[in-house]
Design a protein around this motif. Structure first.
Motif, PDB file in Angstrom:
ATOM      1  N   ASP A  29       0.847  -1.189   0.000  1.00 35.00           N
ATOM      2  CA  ASP A  29       0.000   0.000   0.000  1.00 35.00           C
ATOM      3  C   ASP A  29       0.884   1.241   0.000  1.00 35.00           C
ATOM      4  O   ASP A  29       2.095   1.147  -0.170  1.00 35.00           O
ATOM      5  N   GLU A  30       0.282   2.419   0.212  1.00 34.36           N
ATOM      6  CA  GLU A  30       1.039   3.677   0.175  1.00 34.36           C
ATOM      7  C   GLU A  30       1.981   3.846   1.364  1.00 34.36           C
ATOM      8  O   GLU A  30       2.816   4.739   1.371  1.00 34.36           O
ATOM      9  N   ASN A  31       1.914   2.964   2.370  1.00 32.26           N
ATOM     10  CA  ASN A  31       2.792   3.054   3.535  1.00 32.26           C
ATOM     11  C   ASN A  31       3.997   2.132   3.447  1.00 32.26           C
ATOM     12  O   ASN A  31       4.808   2.082   4.373  1.00 32.26           O
ATOM     13  N   GLY A  32       4.127   1.386   2.349  1.00 35.33           N
ATOM     14  CA  GLY A  32       5.288   0.522   2.153  1.00 35.33           C
ATOM     15  C   GLY A  32       6.518   1.342   1.786  1.00 35.33           C
ATOM     16  O   GLY A  32       6.465   2.564   1.717  1.00 35.33           O
ATOM     17  N   ALA A  33       7.635   0.647   1.541  1.00 36.14           N
ATOM     18  CA  ALA A  33       8.883   1.345   1.226  1.00 36.14           C
ATOM     19  C   ALA A  33       9.699   0.537   0.224  1.00 36.14           C
ATOM     20  O   ALA A  33       9.510  -0.665   0.073  1.00 36.14           O
ATOM     21  N   GLY A  34      10.623   1.241  -0.427  1.00 39.05           N
ATOM     22  CA  GLY A  34      11.542   0.616  -1.363  1.00 39.05           C
ATOM     23  C   GLY A  34      12.723   1.532  -1.557  1.00 39.05           C
ATOM     24  O   GLY A  34      12.776   2.626  -0.985  1.00 39.05           O
ATOM     25  N   PRO A  35      13.705   1.129  -2.360  1.00 40.44           N
ATOM     26  CA  PRO A  35      14.906   1.940  -2.560  1.00 40.44           C
ATOM     27  C   PRO A  35      14.614   3.340  -3.096  1.00 40.44           C
ATOM     28  O   PRO A  35      15.382   4.262  -2.887  1.00 40.44           O
ATOM     29  N   HIS A  36      13.482   3.509  -3.782  1.00 41.94           N
ATOM     30  CA  HIS A  36      13.142   4.800  -4.389  1.00 41.94           C
ATOM     31  C   HIS A  36      11.829   5.349  -3.832  1.00 41.94           C
ATOM     32  O   HIS A  36      11.134   6.109  -4.508  1.00 41.94           O
ATOM     33  N   GLY A  37      11.485   4.948  -2.620  1.00 42.70           N
ATOM     34  CA  GLY A  37      10.263   5.453  -2.007  1.00 42.70           C
ATOM     35  C   GLY A  37       9.052   4.637  -2.389  1.00 42.70           C
ATOM     36  O   GLY A  37       9.140   3.449  -2.652  1.00 42.70           O
ATOM     37  N   ASN A  38       7.912   5.302  -2.459  1.00 44.82           N
ATOM     38  CA  ASN A  38       6.641   4.634  -2.732  1.00 44.82           C
ATOM     39  C   ASN A  38       5.735   5.587  -3.499  1.00 44.82           C
ATOM     40  O   ASN A  38       6.104   6.728  -3.774  1.00 44.82           O
ATOM     41  N   GLN A  39       4.565   5.121  -3.793  1.00 46.02           N
ATOM     42  CA  GLN A  39       3.552   5.928  -4.466  1.00 46.02           C
ATOM     43  C   GLN A  39       2.604   6.511  -3.424  1.00 46.02           C
ATOM     44  O   GLN A  39       2.295   5.855  -2.423  1.00 46.02           O
ATOM     45  N   PRO A  40       2.118   7.727  -3.641  1.00 44.72           N
ATOM     46  CA  PRO A  40       1.125   8.279  -2.710  1.00 44.72           C
ATOM     47  C   PRO A  40      -0.202   7.544  -2.858  1.00 44.72           C
ATOM     48  O   PRO A  40      -0.424   6.845  -3.840  1.00 44.72           O
ATOM     49  N   ARG A  41      -1.045   7.736  -1.894  1.00 43.89           N
ATOM     50  CA  ARG A  41      -2.377   7.116  -1.967  1.00 43.89           C
ATOM     51  C   ARG A  41      -3.148   7.717  -3.137  1.00 43.89           C
ATOM     52  O   ARG A  41      -3.309   8.909  -3.256  1.00 43.89           O
ATOM     53  N   PRO A  42      -3.647   6.857  -4.047  1.00 39.61           N
ATOM     54  CA  PRO A  42      -4.366   7.373  -5.203  1.00 39.61           C
ATOM     55  C   PRO A  42      -5.757   7.884  -4.844  1.00 39.61           C
ATOM     56  O   PRO A  42      -6.237   7.641  -3.763  1.00 39.61           O
ATOM     57  N   ASP A  43      -6.400   8.525  -5.801  1.00 41.71           N
ATOM     58  CA  ASP A  43      -7.741   9.061  -5.561  1.00 41.71           C
ATOM     59  C   ASP A  43      -8.780   7.959  -5.473  1.00 41.71           C
ATOM     60  O   ASP A  43      -9.743   8.091  -4.768  1.00 41.71           O
ATOM     61  N   TRP A  44      -8.618   6.934  -6.193  1.00 43.22           N
ATOM     62  CA  TRP A  44      -9.637   5.857  -6.108  1.00 43.22           C
ATOM     63  C   TRP A  44      -9.514   5.187  -4.813  1.00 43.22           C
ATOM     64  O   TRP A  44     -10.477   4.838  -4.223  1.00 43.22           O
ATOM     65  N   ALA A  45      -8.295   5.035  -4.740  1.00 35.40           N
ATOM     66  CA  ALA A  45      -7.049   5.198  -4.030  1.00 35.40           C
ATOM     67  C   ALA A  45      -6.057   6.008  -4.878  1.00 35.40           C
ATOM     68  O   ALA A  45      -4.977   5.665  -4.976  1.00 35.40           O
ATOM     69  N   ASN A  46      -6.120   7.028  -5.694  1.00 38.95           N
ATOM     70  CA  ASN A  46      -5.383   8.081  -6.431  1.00 38.95           C
ATOM     71  C   ASN A  46      -4.295   7.713  -7.407  1.00 38.95           C
ATOM     72  O   ASN A  46      -3.381   8.476  -7.433  1.00 38.95           O
TER      73      ASN A  46
END
Length: 202
Positions: A29-46
């Motif tokens: 989900d949007e609270n996970g992590a990786g070497p280059h960050g993560n994606q923000p929460r989408p509008d649907w989920a965005n």
């Protein structure tokens, strides 16, 4: 509602997507992590779509920049562009109209393998339920680590089912996915069944 191996379907391709295409709260989900960050929460989920760049998805919660298994480079031989520490969703498209049990069972692009044993006259008569009953996709999400204790010897034949892996699966009807499909451009391959593991694995 049963595993694909208990049907006449066979896997016709295996491929992966950067980040998860699916969403599982607390897993990918949007609270996970990786070497280059993560994606923000989408509008649907965005989740907006990129015009030309890879549309990456969500990250798992395993990544730890202080642990070498998430950061030690790996010399990839076949999986070009993959990166240790990143999250990938692996898809195994299945079909009962594929070349099951032959040397041509696995095909790329996977659309070629889904209906390769159907002539156009038969294909044109398929209804929605015919497709949903005969085409499906396994989905499973992983954080890639450089640690041999997490090695799986065979990820070609379908979802890994070992211990917790593949034990918490959601079933639903959807369509094929990818960067060329969005809310404006629908997949012509719909409906199909999906079986997606809700957990993230390493």
């Amino acid at each position: 509602t049963k595993p694909y191996f208990q049907s006449s379907m066979c896997p016709v391709n295996v491929h992966w997507h950067l980040g998860s295409e699916h969403y599982s709260v607390g897993e990918f989900d949007e609270n996970g992590a990786g070497p280059h960050g993560n994606q923000p929460r989408p509008d649907w989920a965005n989740r907006d779509l990129a015009e030309t760049e890879i549309r990456d998805g969500f990250r798992c919660h395993h990544y730890d920049a202080t642990d070498a298994k998430f950061t030690a480079p790996y010399d990839w031989k076949h999986c070009v562009g993959m990166e240790v520490g990143e999250t990938y969703e692996v898809h195994w498209p299945h079909s009962s109209a594929g070349a099951c049990g032959t040397v041509n069972q696995y095909q790329s692009p996977f659309y070629d393998g889904v209906f390769c044993n159907l002539d156009m006259a038969t294909f044109s008569t398929l209804g929605a339920q015919d497709i949903a009953s005969n085409v499906g996709v396994h989905g499973q999400v992983f954080t890639i680590v450089n640690d041999e204790s997490y090695f799986y010897s065979d990820m070609i034949r379908g979802m890994v089912t070992d211990g917790e892996m593949g034990s918490d699966v959601t079933y639903y009807t959807g369509s094929t996915t990818g960067t060329s499909r969005d809310n404006e451009m629908c997949s012509q391959y719909a409906p199909i069944t999906w079986q997606v593991d809700r957990k993230c694995h390493m």
